[in-house]
Design an enzyme around this catalytic site. Structure first.
Site, PDB file in Angstrom:
ATOM      1  CE  LYS A 222      -4.537  -1.828   1.358  1.00 58.31           C
ATOM      2  NZ  LYS A 222      -5.636  -1.857   2.354  1.00 58.31           N
ATOM      3  NE  ARG A 256      -8.180  -8.104   0.493  1.00 57.36           N
ATOM      4  CZ  ARG A 256      -7.478  -7.478  -0.349  1.00 57.36           C
ATOM      5  NH1 ARG A 256      -5.829  -6.521   0.000  1.00 57.36           N
ATOM      6  NH2 ARG A 256      -7.356  -7.392  -1.512  1.00 57.36           N
TER       7      ARG A 256
HETATM    8  C1  7PM Z   1      -5.278  -0.093  -5.231  1.00 58.38           C
HETATM    9  C2  7PM Z   1      -4.580   0.039  -4.028  1.00 58.38           C
HETATM   10  C3  7PM Z   1      -5.543  -1.376  -6.130  1.00 58.38           C
HETATM   11  C4  7PM Z   1      -5.530  -0.702  -3.206  1.00 58.38           C
HETATM   12  C5  7PM Z   1      -6.121  -2.213  -4.309  1.00 58.38           C
HETATM   13  C6  7PM Z   1      -5.927  -1.865  -3.653  1.00 58.38           C
HETATM   14  C7  7PM Z   1      -8.198  -4.531   1.601  1.00 58.38           C
HETATM   15  C8  7PM Z   1      -8.951  -5.386   1.000  1.00 58.38           C
HETATM   16  C9  7PM Z   1      -8.290  -4.000  -0.825  1.00 58.38           C
HETATM   17  C10 7PM Z   1      -7.770  -4.413   2.844  1.00 58.38           C
HETATM   18  C11 7PM Z   1      -9.971  -6.290   2.922  1.00 58.38           C
HETATM   19  C12 7PM Z   1      -5.741  -3.929  -1.949  1.00 58.38           C
HETATM   20  C13 7PM Z   1      -5.960  -2.337  -2.463  1.00 58.38           C
HETATM   21  N1  7PM Z   1      -7.577  -3.875   0.171  1.00 58.38           N
HETATM   22  N2  7PM Z   1      -9.866  -5.830   1.949  1.00 58.38           N
HETATM   23  N3  7PM Z   1      -9.293  -5.129  -0.245  1.00 58.38           N
HETATM   24  N4  7PM Z   1      -8.969  -5.296   4.058  1.00 58.38           N
HETATM   25  N5  7PM Z   1     -10.778  -6.799   3.408  1.00 58.38           N
HETATM   26  O1  7PM Z   1      -4.133  -3.449  -1.575  1.00 58.38           O
HETATM   27  O2  7PM Z   1      -6.852  -3.685   3.381  1.00 58.38           O
HETATM   28  O3  7PM Z   1      -5.833  -5.174  -2.747  1.00 58.38           O
HETATM   29  S1  7PM Z   1      -7.412  -3.104  -2.301  1.00 58.38           S
END
Ligand code: 7PM
Length: 277
Positions: A222, A256
């Site tokens: 992130k 995750r």
């Molecule tokens: C761009 C920026 C693309 C951030 C994708 C993301 C989370 C999640 C995501 C989290 C839960 C990523 C994120 N982040 N679901 N979905 N918790 N529960 O890094 O922190 O995949 S999307």
């Protein structure tokens, strides 16, 4: 006594930290072979993450990704369902990242045993859909909506606000008929949060852990890690592993992660050290 997270037919013991592998079903640029190739790539990726030691996988059709263009329900179903069909017999629980009750229903009918909802089951009918299924649910905190949430997040006390929101959503789920052993909460790093907000939440994760539900943390690659290290997403593996380790040290039950093998190794060292105490 070891607590258990009930993901439908899979009881997941929480006596060691679990790693949720991230499987994005990406329609764009890379895969020019169309829907079939896109599903095959996601299925192959999920199997690789399980071979690396993922305890569960999270399949997302990118409808809820920050900054991503919204996709229609049909488009989301078209991305996610073929992947679930290809993952039949995977052997670990499959979580589906969605905010839509219709996608939840179709996914649960195809073997998904967890719903990961960045809106914490806000949609009408979502909590009832999960309640009827026996699946687990991850309730995540977000301020605002994905398209605009990073523009200007504002909190009084970010830790108290996130904690109180998650407590209220968990109580609403229990009231809708979701057993407590099926609920996971997640502070939602970067979902309407500045780097300072994210750091405060991580430093005070104990306040979220104290709610009594398993806590899931997603920091992998992130932008806050980028701001701290000056690294682009592709070079954020060490920072991501550090974030996962710090989260588990502060009581996170599930991390995750994109990079499952590296995350597992770091957590194995932590678990080994803690075995000495
Ligand atoms: C761009 C920026 C693309 C951030 C994708 C993301 C989370 C999640 C995501 C989290 C839960 C990523 C994120 N982040 N679901 N979905 N918790 N529960 O890094 O922190 O995949 S999307």
């Amino acid at each position: 006594m070891t607590s258990v997270l009930r993901c439908g037919r899979y009881p997941l013991a929480l006596d060691r930290p679990l790693v949720m592998g991230i499987v994005n079903v990406t329609p764009d640029s890379f895969f020019d072979g169309g829907r079939h190739a896109e599903a095959l790539a996601a299925v192959a990726h999920a199997r690789r993450l399980v071979a690396e030691g993922a305890d569960l996988v999270d399949v997302g059709g990118e409808s809820s990704r920050p900054g991503a263009a919204p996709v229609s329900t049909d488009e989301e179903l078209g991305r996610v369902l073929p992947v679930l069909e290809g993952l039949a017999g995977l052997g670990v629980p499959i979580s589906v990242d969605t905010t839509r009750p219709e996608v939840m229903r179709e996914a649960l009918a195809r073997g998904a045993t967890m719903i990961n909802d960045i809106t914490a089951l806000a949609a009408p009918g979502a909590a009832e859909t999960v309640a009827r299924s026996g699946a687990a649910v991850c309730l995540m905190h977000m301020q605002g909506e994905p398209r605009t949430m990073q523009e200007k997040p504002v909190y009084g006390d970010v830790v108290a606000e996130v904690r109180d929101f998650l407590a209220a959503r968990a109580a609403a789920c229990v009231a809708a008929g979701v057993a407590r052993e099926r609920i996971v909460v997640d502070p939602g790093f970067s979902f309407g949060k500045t780097t300072a907000d994210n750091l405060r939440l991580l430093a005070h994760l104990d306040a979220i852990v104290a709610l009594g539900y398993p806590v899931l943390v997603g920091l992998s690659r992130k932008s806050s890690l980028g701001r701290i290290t000056g690294k682009t997403p592709d070079d954020r593996l060490p920072a991501s592993v550090a974030g996962a380790l710090l989260a588990v040290q502060r009581g996170a039950a599930i991390v995750r992660a994109h990079d499952v093998a590296a995350t597992r190794d770091a957590l194995a060292v932590l678990t080994a050290v803690e075995g000495q105490q």
